[in-house]
Motif scaffolding. Structure first.
Motif, PDB file in Angstrom:
ATOM      1  N   THR A   1      18.117  69.708  -9.146  1.00  0.00           N
ATOM      2  CA  THR A   1      18.779  70.682 -10.005  1.00  0.00           C
ATOM      3  C   THR A   1      17.762  71.669 -10.557  1.00  0.00           C
ATOM      4  N   PRO A   2      18.232  72.834 -11.033  1.00  0.00           N
ATOM      5  CA  PRO A   2      17.297  73.784 -11.650  1.00  0.00           C
ATOM      6  C   PRO A   2      16.484  73.166 -12.783  1.00  0.00           C
ATOM      7  N   GLN A   3      17.122  72.358 -13.617  1.00  0.00           N
ATOM      8  CA  GLN A   3      16.382  71.763 -14.728  1.00  0.00           C
ATOM      9  C   GLN A   3      15.323  70.793 -14.229  1.00  0.00           C
ATOM     10  N   ASP A   4      15.622  70.074 -13.139  1.00  0.00           N
ATOM     11  CA  ASP A   4      14.624  69.187 -12.550  1.00  0.00           C
ATOM     12  C   ASP A   4      13.432  69.980 -12.033  1.00  0.00           C
ATOM     13  N   GLN A   5      13.720  71.108 -11.376  1.00  0.00           N
ATOM     14  CA  GLN A   5      12.645  71.942 -10.853  1.00  0.00           C
ATOM     15  C   GLN A   5      11.782  72.481 -11.986  1.00  0.00           C
ATOM     16  N   ILE A   6      12.426  72.898 -13.076  1.00  0.00           N
ATOM     17  CA  ILE A   6      11.696  73.423 -14.225  1.00  0.00           C
ATOM     18  C   ILE A   6      10.843  72.329 -14.863  1.00  0.00           C
ATOM     19  N   SER A   7      11.431  71.153 -15.044  1.00  0.00           N
ATOM     20  CA  SER A   7      10.693  70.043 -15.647  1.00  0.00           C
ATOM     21  C   SER A   7       9.495  69.656 -14.800  1.00  0.00           C
ATOM     22  N   GLU A   8       9.698  69.636 -13.476  1.00  0.00           N
ATOM     23  CA  GLU A   8       8.604  69.306 -12.562  1.00  0.00           C
ATOM     24  C   GLU A   8       7.469  70.315 -12.703  1.00  0.00           C
TER      25      GLU A   8
ATOM     26  N   TYR B   1      17.466  85.506 -23.801  1.00  0.00           N
ATOM     27  CA  TYR B   1      17.754  86.837 -23.277  1.00  0.00           C
ATOM     28  C   TYR B   1      19.221  86.901 -22.875  1.00  0.00           C
ATOM     29  N   ASP B   2      19.781  88.078 -22.944  1.00  0.00           N
ATOM     30  CA  ASP B   2      21.153  88.308 -22.505  1.00  0.00           C
ATOM     31  C   ASP B   2      21.131  88.585 -21.007  1.00  0.00           C
ATOM     32  N   TRP B   3      21.049  87.509 -20.222  1.00  0.00           N
ATOM     33  CA  TRP B   3      20.890  87.638 -18.767  1.00  0.00           C
ATOM     34  C   TRP B   3      22.081  88.367 -18.155  1.00  0.00           C
ATOM     35  N   THR B   4      21.823  89.227 -17.191  1.00  0.00           N
ATOM     36  CA  THR B   4      22.898  90.014 -16.582  1.00  0.00           C
ATOM     37  C   THR B   4      23.556  89.296 -15.410  1.00  0.00           C
ATOM     38  N   GLY B   5      22.849  88.372 -14.773  1.00  0.00           N
ATOM     39  CA  GLY B   5      23.383  87.630 -13.639  1.00  0.00           C
ATOM     40  C   GLY B   5      23.099  86.154 -13.762  1.00  0.00           C
ATOM     41  N   SER B   6      23.175  85.432 -12.651  1.00  0.00           N
ATOM     42  CA  SER B   6      23.001  83.979 -12.680  1.00  0.00           C
ATOM     43  C   SER B   6      21.540  83.555 -12.581  1.00  0.00           C
ATOM     44  N   LEU B   7      20.660  84.449 -12.152  1.00  0.00           N
ATOM     45  CA  LEU B   7      19.253  84.105 -11.978  1.00  0.00           C
ATOM     46  C   LEU B   7      18.559  83.938 -13.328  1.00  0.00           C
ATOM     47  N   ARG B   8      17.578  83.012 -13.376  1.00  0.00           N
ATOM     48  CA  ARG B   8      16.780  82.784 -14.564  1.00  0.00           C
ATOM     49  C   ARG B   8      15.301  82.671 -14.175  1.00  0.00           C
ATOM     50  N   PRO B   9      14.407  83.000 -15.106  1.00  0.00           N
ATOM     51  CA  PRO B   9      12.976  82.810 -14.804  1.00  0.00           C
ATOM     52  C   PRO B   9      12.617  81.329 -14.816  1.00  0.00           C
ATOM     53  N   TYR B  10      11.649  80.956 -14.010  1.00  0.00           N
ATOM     54  CA  TYR B  10      11.105  79.602 -13.965  1.00  0.00           C
ATOM     55  C   TYR B  10       9.632  79.679 -14.346  1.00  0.00           C
TER      56      TYR B  10
END
Length: 426
Positions: A93-100, A123-132
């Protein structure tokens, strides 16, 4: 990034160091030879563990100077493979990738690349992408010539150069060096393109770009340019440009732009392309294809006497016919001894660019085309420009030389370039 291979040899090792799993040592690329040391004895590494290559681990994880060192280190080294498999399982999952990534000391990039944080920005994100989180700055050997910002982060000479206000006409000697720089840039981009697939992180793409650039004796121009933290830009989905490579894994259906610039013998070569990741929907395919066509149509009009402003007219006309919009905040630029200089080449219609093209000029054309509105927003990192409505964006770029009769595409695709665009092979 193609490199000659050394003869390989079997290196079978068991649980006692003599024979449990057969692996064949692969030669590392010349990029590894240039910057990596043997994990066991610290001598110059010339071989690469094939299992590490298969698992797409960083080259530094599996570098050895000889079969003997590889065999001697096998008992402990094979644990790297086990840990890598576990990491992939954990990173579902994204959270797993971030934690790793955070567990490895990676951090979020903030404030134009000058600051790091262990917390994700609000941030008021405009789409589904987030920084890692991003990895630490990559090493450049001392023997590689570098631009002024490599150590300071500042491009002072560029900022105050006379070529910010007038367009340089290159000499034949300058042009030849630019050809060399642009050829390296093309090879580097092609190497990164071959690695694009679901599951690969944009940080891994950055590592490929970095190693290939260094192997060619060049410096990755974006690295520390106004404190940009990476060696290339990777712009995914709604990112228009200047995306920072990070720990996020590319997903099936993404599109990703890889923007490469190299600094070689005092000159820069700059290009980018947008690639499909796995199976991409038809709307994204048409967006990327139309953007490619916009650049091709713009290149077709380049010759002495043409006004710079006409480039934007051609691009806007083609994009609008497809129901797409053209980004106005970023433009093509002059290039040579300076990374960015005159002329500015806007990509939108009714622009105010002044001047005409002349033989000997070198500049980029790099249209950014959006599926929705043309407006952009900036992420908290101070670099990543995204579409205001969160819809997708694509971009292509070439470095061009104006000739007496037309133009030469210095970063043109080669017969060896990967066949990743269906419209070029159909």
């Amino acid at each position: 990034m193609g490199c000659p291979e050394e003869a390989s040899a079997n290196a079978s090792v068991d649980q006692n160091g003599t024979g449990s799993e057969e692996e064949q040592m692969d030669s590392s690329s010349s990029s590894a030879e240039a910057v990596l040391a043997c994990l066991r004895c610290s001598k110059l590494a010339r071989l690469q563990c094939p299992k590490c290559l298969e698992l797409k681990l960083p080259r530094s994880n599996g570098a050895f100077c000889s079969q003997e060192c590889f065999k001697a280190a096998w008992g402990s080294h094979k644990q790297v493979h086990t840990e890598s498999r576990r990491a992939v399982i954990r990173a579902d999952t994204p959270q797993d990738q971030i934690s790793e990534a955070l567990s490895r000391g990676w951090m979020y990039c903030l404030h134009k690349g000058e600051h790091r944080s262990g917390r994700a920005p609000n941030y008021d994100w405009t789409g589904s992408l987030r920084p890692y989180p991003i990895s630490a700055r990559r090493f450049v050997p001392d023997n590689v010539p570098r631009p002024e910002w490599a150590s300071t982060g500042n491009a002072t000479a560029e900022q105050y150069s006379e070529w910010q206000n007038s367009v340089e006409i290159k000499t034949p000697e300058q042009i030849q060096t630019m050809r060399e720089a642009c050829k390296i840039a093309r090879d580097v981009l092609d190497a990164a393109a071959r690695a694009v697939r679901p599951g690969v992180t944009t940080d891994e793409l950055d590592e490929i770009v970095h190693e290939a650039t260094i192997a060619a004796g060049a410096y990755p121009s974006p690295l520390n340019y106004h404190f940009f933290p990476k060696s290339c830009c990777t712009s995914v989905n709604e990112v228009i440009c200047h995306g920072i490579p990070d720990a996020r894994r590319l997903e099936d259906g993404d599109i990703v732009n890889i923007d490469v610039t190299v600094y070689y013998k005092g000159y820069h070569g700059d290009l980018n392309e947008t690639y499909f990741v796995g199976e991409v929907d038809e709307a994204s395919r048409q967006l990327v294809k139309t953007t490619y066509e916009c650049l091709e149509k713009a290149i077709a009009i380049v010759k002495p006497g043409v006004r710079y402003r006409e480039v934007g007219e051609v691009i806007s006309r083609h994009a609008s016919l497809a129901g797409l919009s053209v980004v106005k905040s970023y433009c093509g630029h002059g290039i040579g001894e300076l990374f960015h200089c005159a002329p500015n080449i806007p990509h939108y219609s009714r622009n105010k660019a002044v001047g005409i093209m002349k033989a000997g000029q070198t500049f980029t054309i790099e249209p950014m085309i959006n599926a929705g509105v043309w407006r952009d927003r900036m992420w908290p990192d101070g670099w990543t420009a995204v579409t205001a409505d969160g819809k997708r964006s694509a971009q292509f770029e070439h470095t061009l030389l104006v000739t007496e009769t037309g133009c030469e595409v210095l970063t043109a695709r080669l017969p060896t370039s990967p066949a990743v665009f269906p419209w070029l092979t159909s």
